[in-house]
Motif scaffolding. Sequence first.
Motif, PDB file in Angstrom:
ATOM      1  N   UNK A 106       0.895  -1.361   0.094  1.00  0.00           N
ATOM      2  CA  UNK A 106      -0.003  -0.053  -0.053  1.00  0.00           C
ATOM      3  C   UNK A 106       0.772   1.430  -0.030  1.00  0.00           C
ATOM      4  N   UNK A 107       2.128   1.295   0.588  1.00  0.00           N
ATOM      5  CA  UNK A 107       2.904   2.437   0.848  1.00  0.00           C
ATOM      6  C   UNK A 107       3.454   2.508  -0.577  1.00  0.00           C
ATOM      7  N   UNK A 108       3.884   1.537  -1.162  1.00  0.00           N
ATOM      8  CA  UNK A 108       4.638   1.539  -2.380  1.00  0.00           C
ATOM      9  C   UNK A 108       3.567   2.448  -3.568  1.00  0.00           C
ATOM     10  N   UNK A 109       2.413   1.716  -3.490  1.00  0.00           N
ATOM     11  CA  UNK A 109       1.234   2.269  -4.361  1.00  0.00           C
ATOM     12  C   UNK A 109       1.158   3.994  -4.217  1.00  0.00           C
ATOM     13  N   UNK A 110       1.307   4.209  -2.796  1.00  0.00           N
ATOM     14  CA  UNK A 110       0.932   5.583  -2.530  1.00  0.00           C
ATOM     15  C   UNK A 110       2.174   6.628  -3.251  1.00  0.00           C
ATOM     16  N   UNK A 111       3.180   6.018  -3.206  1.00  0.00           N
ATOM     17  CA  UNK A 111       4.477   6.609  -3.823  1.00  0.00           C
ATOM     18  C   UNK A 111       4.172   6.753  -5.201  1.00  0.00           C
ATOM     19  N   UNK A 112       4.141   5.743  -6.095  1.00  0.00           N
ATOM     20  CA  UNK A 112       3.641   5.886  -7.607  1.00  0.00           C
ATOM     21  C   UNK A 112       2.341   6.812  -7.728  1.00  0.00           C
ATOM     22  N   UNK A 113       1.447   6.536  -6.943  1.00  0.00           N
ATOM     23  CA  UNK A 113       0.046   7.409  -7.224  1.00  0.00           C
ATOM     24  C   UNK A 113       0.510   8.858  -7.132  1.00  0.00           C
ATOM     25  N   UNK A 114       1.104   9.229  -6.120  1.00  0.00           N
ATOM     26  CA  UNK A 114       1.336  10.717  -5.717  1.00  0.00           C
ATOM     27  C   UNK A 114       2.264  11.271  -6.851  1.00  0.00           C
ATOM     28  N   UNK A 115       3.375  10.473  -7.369  1.00  0.00           N
ATOM     29  CA  UNK A 115       4.106  11.014  -8.578  1.00  0.00           C
ATOM     30  C   UNK A 115       3.367  11.104  -9.563  1.00  0.00           C
ATOM     31  N   UNK A 116       2.305  10.464  -9.982  1.00  0.00           N
ATOM     32  CA  UNK A 116       1.391  10.472 -11.061  1.00  0.00           C
ATOM     33  C   UNK A 116       0.587  11.522 -11.237  1.00  0.00           C
TER      34      UNK A 116
END
Length: 422
Positions: free
Chosen positions: A123-133
């Motif tokens: 979930x934390x890895x997804x948040x990083x990618x989502x915030x960047x995009x």
Amino acid sequence: MNEQVLHKLKVLAESAKYDVSCASSGTVRRNTKGGVGNTVGGVGICHSFAEDGRCISLLKIMLTNYCIYDCAYCINRVSNDIPRATLSVTELVELTMEFYRRNYIEGLFLSSGVVRNPDYTMERLVRVAKDLRVKHRFNGYIHLKSIPGASQELVHEAGLYADRMSVNLEIPTERNLKLLAPEKDHRSVYLPMKYIQQGVLESAEERKLHRHAPRFVPAGQSTQMIVGATDETDKDILSVSSTLYRQPTMKRVYYSGYVAVNTYDKRLPLLKQPPLVRENRLYQADWLLRYYQFRVDELVDDASPHLDMEIDPKLAWALKHPELFPVDIQSADYEMLLRVPGIGVKSAKMIVMSRRFSRIGFYELKQMGAVMKKARFFITCRELPDKTIHELGPAGVRRLLLPKPKRKEDERQLTLDFSPLD
């Protein structure tokens, strides 16, 4: 960047260096109005080289090197006393954007140790990618490691933001994985692979109907296996790779020579240095499987389960089958040309195209990129000497093509170098 974040960066970049499954994006993500950056198709990453010769850099880092698992081969195992650090989602996102704006990097390769449980970490890895995009409208390359055991929902959400995803198999067989990592099993690895494959295929079908439908992991997926930590043969390893390549979304299998980072663990072999030659031979064999139409049982079998360490797999196969050579350059089909040592995919295509207009000789073959040092023993054409593998025999050809051993020089002797200056 403050000193605390700089310290975390050093620790987490050091912990991430053993993961080699990050070499090519294979996707195009063009910039949009108000966005930041873009992803160039077909380029290498993480200090690799693009097709046009450019060196491409990547921020290769872990979100955290804390881990609940105690895998014998891993430097970040829970029982190791090493410096630990964790970046917050905000810190990592800001770090990536600042590095990109300064032209230090062209993308992000993000992995993580497992903390609490797989879903919490994913979930934390997804948040990083989502915030960047979404927040920063970042269009650069993103490669995310999927955490083994993560739920299908989180893997699917990650695939909407990542260009490539990977799940590392680590140890080729379940038996040896249980020996070195008792808390893990292959099912937890193959399930995320299946989720990624389903997402990619569904996305492809949806984009046929709706042009602007979101893309899912457009560069496909990859995985990594450790070579030399356990007793698997090259046949075992290549058989697993061949099975993985039958999946339509598996783009690359990486082979990582075992680095003895935990020498105190008695389950691991005592290696003075990683098996780099074996790693290289496996990559060469992998190339033959993917691009040269070879099968695993043609390269290794029960009688010879290991690749030859002295010569490349293609040459080794040719020396075992002298009855198939020499081949006539003017008449051999494309598939047979691919099996000639020294002739690659591009050379074979050029030969097939060019021979329709004129006869091909030694000079023309060199111009097409053929390595004549090898190929001359396995082909016939005008201008070539008549000593082929039939006259010299496989043993004779092998002797001629083996690298010459370096002579040991007496360090007390003065060596003069008369080579011209560049």
